[in-house]
Design an enzyme around this catalytic site. Structure first.
Site, short mmCIF file in Angstrom:
data_model
loop_
_atom_site.label_atom_id
_atom_site.label_comp_id
_atom_site.label_asym_id
_atom_site.label_seq_id
_atom_site.Cartn_x
_atom_site.Cartn_y
_atom_site.Cartn_z
N HIS A 1 0.85 -1.20 0.00
CA HIS A 1 0.00 0.00 0.00
C HIS A 1 0.88 1.24 0.00
O HIS A 1 2.09 1.16 0.15
CB HIS A 1 -0.99 -0.01 1.17
CG HIS A 1 -0.35 0.06 2.52
ND1 HIS A 1 0.50 -0.90 3.01
CD2 HIS A 1 -0.46 1.00 3.50
CE1 HIS A 1 0.88 -0.56 4.23
NE2 HIS A 1 0.34 0.58 4.55
N HIS B 1 1.31 3.85 1.92
CA HIS B 1 1.82 4.62 3.07
C HIS B 1 3.35 4.67 3.03
O HIS B 1 4.02 3.70 2.64
CB HIS B 1 1.31 4.02 4.38
CG HIS B 1 -0.10 4.41 4.68
ND1 HIS B 1 -0.92 3.72 5.54
CD2 HIS B 1 -0.85 5.45 4.20
CE1 HIS B 1 -2.12 4.31 5.58
NE2 HIS B 1 -2.09 5.36 4.78
N ASP C 1 5.78 4.51 5.06
CA ASP C 1 6.66 3.56 5.76
C ASP C 1 6.77 2.23 5.03
O ASP C 1 7.52 1.35 5.46
CB ASP C 1 6.22 3.37 7.22
CG ASP C 1 4.81 2.85 7.36
OD1 ASP C 1 3.93 3.25 6.56
OD2 ASP C 1 4.55 2.04 8.27
N HIS C 2 6.06 2.09 3.91
CA HIS C 2 6.16 0.88 3.09
C HIS C 2 6.71 1.21 1.69
O HIS C 2 6.84 0.31 0.86
CB HIS C 2 4.79 0.21 2.94
CG HIS C 2 4.24 -0.27 4.25
ND1 HIS C 2 4.11 -1.60 4.56
CD2 HIS C 2 3.82 0.41 5.35
CE1 HIS C 2 3.62 -1.73 5.80
NE2 HIS C 2 3.43 -0.53 6.29
N HIS D 1 -7.83 -1.49 5.13
CA HIS D 1 -6.99 -0.48 5.75
C HIS D 1 -7.52 0.89 5.34
O HIS D 1 -8.49 0.99 4.61
CB HIS D 1 -5.53 -0.71 5.30
CG HIS D 1 -4.52 0.03 6.12
ND1 HIS D 1 -4.55 0.09 7.50
CD2 HIS D 1 -3.41 0.74 5.75
CE1 HIS D 1 -3.52 0.80 7.93
NE2 HIS D 1 -2.83 1.21 6.90
N ASP E 1 -0.74 -3.75 5.59
CA ASP E 1 -1.43 -3.27 6.79
C ASP E 1 -2.92 -3.54 6.66
O ASP E 1 -3.53 -3.26 5.62
CB ASP E 1 -1.20 -1.77 6.97
CG ASP E 1 0.22 -1.46 7.39
OD1 ASP E 1 1.05 -2.41 7.47
OD2 ASP E 1 0.51 -0.28 7.66
N HIS F 1 5.55 -5.36 12.13
CA HIS F 1 4.92 -4.04 12.09
C HIS F 1 4.41 -3.63 13.49
O HIS F 1 3.25 -3.32 13.69
CB HIS F 1 3.75 -4.07 11.08
CG HIS F 1 3.32 -2.70 10.59
ND1 HIS F 1 2.33 -1.99 11.21
CD2 HIS F 1 3.74 -1.94 9.56
CE1 HIS F 1 2.15 -0.85 10.56
NE2 HIS F 1 2.99 -0.80 9.56
#
Lengths: 319, 319
Positions: free
Chosen positions: B63, B65, B67-68, B141, B212, B270
């Protein structure tokens, strides 16, 4: 003024050096300014106990290459997740930096909890407040690359509190007026001149941080009389063809800038990975520079450098 | 099949955990696949001696976001600076990942020395070759978040070389034909059936890596019968309101997915930084999950997990 190197490798990180970022802490304020923000700069903050993301007030990007830029969206987003990070951040940089940051934050659904402003820089004054002025100059690289000079304004001389007390001047607002050089009349009719109680003004300090560049007269002009110059030294002179091709500096070129600009100290950074892991090769970089400019040091990640206040009345020979 | 966790922290890096990335090495090929690419993933490669950027063949983003995702431009650019990195890379991910990568590479003037393709994924088969098939499913999510299942095709049974030799079959191309199940006539007129010389086929392995998500029936369906499930466990059940608000999973939810899907092993990852630094709290996450699904482990950065081949004829109860 305190400078902390957070990344000193050119192009890509190595096991011991991250890509470029330098943090600057100004006196009498808790904020911190960041110069460049390579990938992993937020990770370096975790390992620098005297620095916190919440302190970041301004970020100056020298140029759009990824090793100076790709850490910015993540750093801004992580700052927003921390408590106490509601203070605004201004990012200064070349054309494109605003689009890059906005695009990355939008696509990743990052909503910052603080105001973010992005300003494109141009030759001359970038920003100024009561304490310092930042100017920038365009250097010589494959993409527009800027050098930034941070100059303190002239500092008022030291106020002689002992003498003021001895003269029987009551502590309080009168001290402030005398400090700023005013002439006042005391309740008993005596006239006191602030300038008699205040030492000579001190010249402000000057720190110059150059983006990637080959030797450039613009670097020399920008760095004129600086207390501290941070200049890239990607290559050794023996690899001059590599430096020329990519418009990077050799250690000798960086030292030549420092010498011609009459700075006090030069810190070399942005080393090609080809010289790492072989200690002698980085030593060779240092030697090459010191042959031209003796007051040269090698930067390393997490090295902090204090720039002491100038002596009252001192003038740098190059000023 | 070997999985290496390169980042196991939620949202932002900590001193001991980077943001999300998982590397998968498939048997009999030197390439490596990457699932998510948080900022600093290229730095983690430097610290994982069995992994090299040159090996990366496919990247699957769960996805959008940061942090990914935010490590992707830097990783792709650094890969391009290394010698021997001319092999193409395909990035699979949600709508937007192509725009993000292209924009970052263009603005930073990064010209890759290898072909890069970006494909938007949709429910079902993502890619397939002679060895494995990758499918994906949409989880639950705040933004579209995908889980990926990597399934080996059924593996041919072991060819009994000893017996083939004993039968006097000359080594060479005949072995290959027999291995593939063909019936052949030997020069002396004897008829040999490949199936008589080959053990029963072995079921392929299945690894599922979820993006997530809060507990989702889609995760259960995707993970059905997997040898290994990687599932986020951002929170403890006692912080359920936090998990619900951000649509993250508690450790119990992750374990519930593993239990309902009948997987063999569950790795939690995570983790919220709130549980780190206090060992007991991460232990609490593990305990909470094990109460529901005993074969649970906690992931940590640089942990490598081997998924052994399945026994011939073995069938996972959940298959």
């Amino acid at each position: 003024m305190k400078l902390t190197f957070l990344g000193t490798s050119a192009g890509a990180p190595t096991r011991h050096r991250n890509v470029t970022a330098v943090a600057l802490q100004l006196p009498q304020r808790s904020s911190c300014w960041l110069f460049d923000c390579g990938e992993g700069t937020q990770h370096q903050f975790l390992r620098a106990p005297h620095l916190r993301l919440s302190q970041i007030e301004k970020v100056f990007i020298t140029h759009m290459h990824g090793d100076h830029l790709f850490g910015l969206p993540g750093l801004l987003a992580t700052r927003s997740m921390q408590s106490g990070c509601e203070t605004p951040v201004t990012v200064f940089g070349p054309e494109g930096v605003g689009a890059f940051v906005r695009h990355a934050l939008e696509l990743s659904g990052s909503q910052l909890q603080y105001p973010l402003e992005v300003r494109t820089v141009d030759e001359g004054v970038v920003c100024e407040d009561t304490q310092v002025r930042v100017t920038c100059a365009l250097l010589t690289h494959r993409v527009p690359s800027w050098g930034y000079a941070v100059e303190e304004h002239i500092q008022p001389g030291r106020f002689d509190v002992e003498r003021a007390r001895a003269l029987g001047i009551p502590e309080g607002p009168l001290y402030g007026r005398l400090k700023s050089g005013e002439t006042i009349t005391l309740p008993d009719g005596r006239i006191v001149r602030g300038t008699d109680l205040t030492g000579p003004p001190r010249p402000g300090r000057k720190i110059v941080i150059c983006g990637d560049t080959i030797f450039s007269p613009a670097s020399v002009r920008l760095a004129r009389g600086a207390d501290l110059l941070v200049h890239e030294a990607t290559h050794l002179e023996e690899d001059l063809p590599l430096a020329r091709r990519a418009l990077h500096s050799t250690a000798r070129m960086a030292a030549e800038v420092a010498r011609q600009a009459g700075v006090r100290r030069l810190y070399l950074t942005h080393f090609s990975a080809r010289y790492e892991g072989e200690g002698a090769r980085l030593d060779a970089l240092l030697e090459e520079a010191r042959a031209v400019f003796p007051d040269t040091e090698l930067a390393r990640d997490f090295l902090s450098v204090e720039v002491p206040p100038r002596e009252p009345g001192s003038i740098n020979p190059a000023d």
